[in-house]
Structure formats: C-alpha cells, structure tokens
Motif scaffolding. Structure first.
Motif, PDB file in Angstrom:
ATOM      1  N   GLN A  36       0.829  -1.197   0.000  1.00  0.00           N
ATOM      2  CA  GLN A  36       0.000   0.000   0.000  1.00  0.00           C
ATOM      3  C   GLN A  36       0.869   1.255   0.000  1.00  0.00           C
ATOM      4  O   GLN A  36       1.765   1.402   0.843  1.00  0.00           O
ATOM      5  N   ASN A  37       0.618   2.146  -0.966  1.00  0.00           N
ATOM      6  CA  ASN A  37       1.283   3.441  -0.987  1.00  0.00           C
ATOM      7  C   ASN A  37       0.777   4.271   0.175  1.00  0.00           C
ATOM      8  O   ASN A  37      -0.400   4.214   0.525  1.00  0.00           O
ATOM      9  N   THR A  38       1.657   5.055   0.760  1.00  0.00           N
ATOM     10  CA  THR A  38       1.241   6.030   1.759  1.00  0.00           C
ATOM     11  C   THR A  38       1.121   7.364   1.034  1.00  0.00           C
ATOM     12  O   THR A  38       2.055   7.793   0.378  1.00  0.00           O
ATOM     13  N   ALA A  39      -0.043   7.976   1.104  1.00  0.00           N
ATOM     14  CA  ALA A  39      -0.297   9.218   0.369  1.00  0.00           C
ATOM     15  C   ALA A  39      -0.533  10.356   1.344  1.00  0.00           C
ATOM     16  O   ALA A  39      -1.326  10.234   2.274  1.00  0.00           O
ATOM     17  N   GLY A  40       0.183  11.454   1.140  1.00  0.00           N
ATOM     18  CA  GLY A  40       0.017  12.620   1.990  1.00  0.00           C
ATOM     19  C   GLY A  40       1.054  13.668   1.660  1.00  0.00           C
ATOM     20  O   GLY A  40       1.767  13.563   0.670  1.00  0.00           O
TER      21      GLY A  40
END
Length: 196
Positions: A36-40
């Motif tokens: 899972q990509n971490t997006a922020g």
C-alpha cells in the motif's frame, strides 16, 4: 462546468493526511506488487493499521533521513486464543524496492518488548515497511505462494501504530491550501474565458 468546479472544491477541502499520519486503507497487501502506498504531504510520522492473526501489512515509504530513520510499534491486541498463548508479539521488516531485506526486528527476539527499527540505513529512497504478528517471517515477496512463511502460533488481532522518524509519504499529495490556490486559479480562468 459547475460539476467540475464542485468536485474541485470538494477535493481541495479533503484532508488526505492529518499531521503526518497515514491510516491503512482496507487491508494493505503483503507482496511488493500489492504493497500500500502512503499518500500525503510532508513527513510521515505514523501509520495506523489493523492486523489479523495471519495478516501481513506492507507499506511503501520514502526514507528522507537515512541516518536518523527509526520505526517503533505499539499495538492493542486481543488476548491470544491459541492453546499455548503468546501475547502481544509482532515483527517489523524493512525491504528495499527489490524485495531484499534491509533490517528487521521482532518483539520475540527482545523478550516481548515492542519491536523497533533503528539501524542506520545506507541511503535515502523508497522502501517497503512490513508488520506482522508472531509466527510470520518473510520468504519471497515476489511470489504470492511463498511471499511469507506463516507458522501461525498466536491467534491475536488488533490495531497498531508505527511511529516513524526520517521518512515521508511515498506518494506526495498537495496540501489543501495548494489545492485551494489551484481552484481559485481555475475559477479565475473560467471567468476570464466567459468575459472574453
């Protein structure tokens, strides 16, 4: 056009991350292809997630301060329902993007303390951060059938938090103020077109 502007306004008001915290979306995959990509925006200070007894969560992160990179874990797990209970035992692993192990720690190596990664890394870059409960060890992250060796001896589940230093989100997402500025610019552009 009003529909487009409404969507743009909504997106500009959505908070993708809160103060460097990423919350697991659904169930993070356990292989390189399903991590899972971490997006922020900005530094990645924490990841909140949930583990089932045979689950592995694998997250993509961007290490930006390799000399000071650290990860520690706290968890709130259910009591172990197995015949030989092993309580609150978990492991952390850090892999490069090729799936090669960089560093690891498990609480069953440290007399049931919370696991932590604090060895200095060789360089900044994209990495894969994995977390799992007792009895699960990495095997081959590229093969769905042999990605993780699962000798599940502990039957626990629950939420966890990974506290992180020296990393950023793997997928940068503009902060809401930036989206507001883009929205205002697009509105001005649309109005100028109508006048001309």
């Amino acid at each position: 056009m009003k529909y487009f502007l409404s969507i743009l306004f909504f997106l500009s008001s959505v908070n993708i991350s809160s103060a460097g915290v990423f919350n697991e979306v659904g169930d993070a995959g356990e292989l390189v292809s399903t991590a899972q990509n971490t997006a922020g925006d900005g530094s990645l200070d924490a990841i909140n997630g949930y583990l089932d007894f045979d689950d592995v969560d694998l997250f993509k992160i961007s290490v930006t301060d390799f000399l000071n990179f650290e990860v520690s874990m706290t968890a709130s797990l259910t009591p172990d329902a197995s015949p030989f209970p092993v309580e609150d035992v978990a492991g952390l692993w850090l892999f490069d993007m090729a799936g090669d192990l960089v560093t690891e720690d498990s609480s069953y190596d440290l007399f049931f303390s919370d696991p932590a990664l604090f060895d200095p890394l060789a360089s900044n870059g994209m990495y894969l951060l994995a977390v799992a409960l007792f009895g699960i060890e990495p095997d081959n992250l590229f093969d769905l059938d042999t990605g993780w060796y699962k000798d599940v001896a502990s039957i626990q589940e629950g939420s966890y938090t990974l506290q992180i230093t020296g990393a950023e989100f793997s997928v940068p997402v503009p902060a809401p103020p930036v989206l507001w500025l883009l929205s205002i610019g697009l509105i001005a552009l649309v109005r100028n077109r109508k006048i001309a």
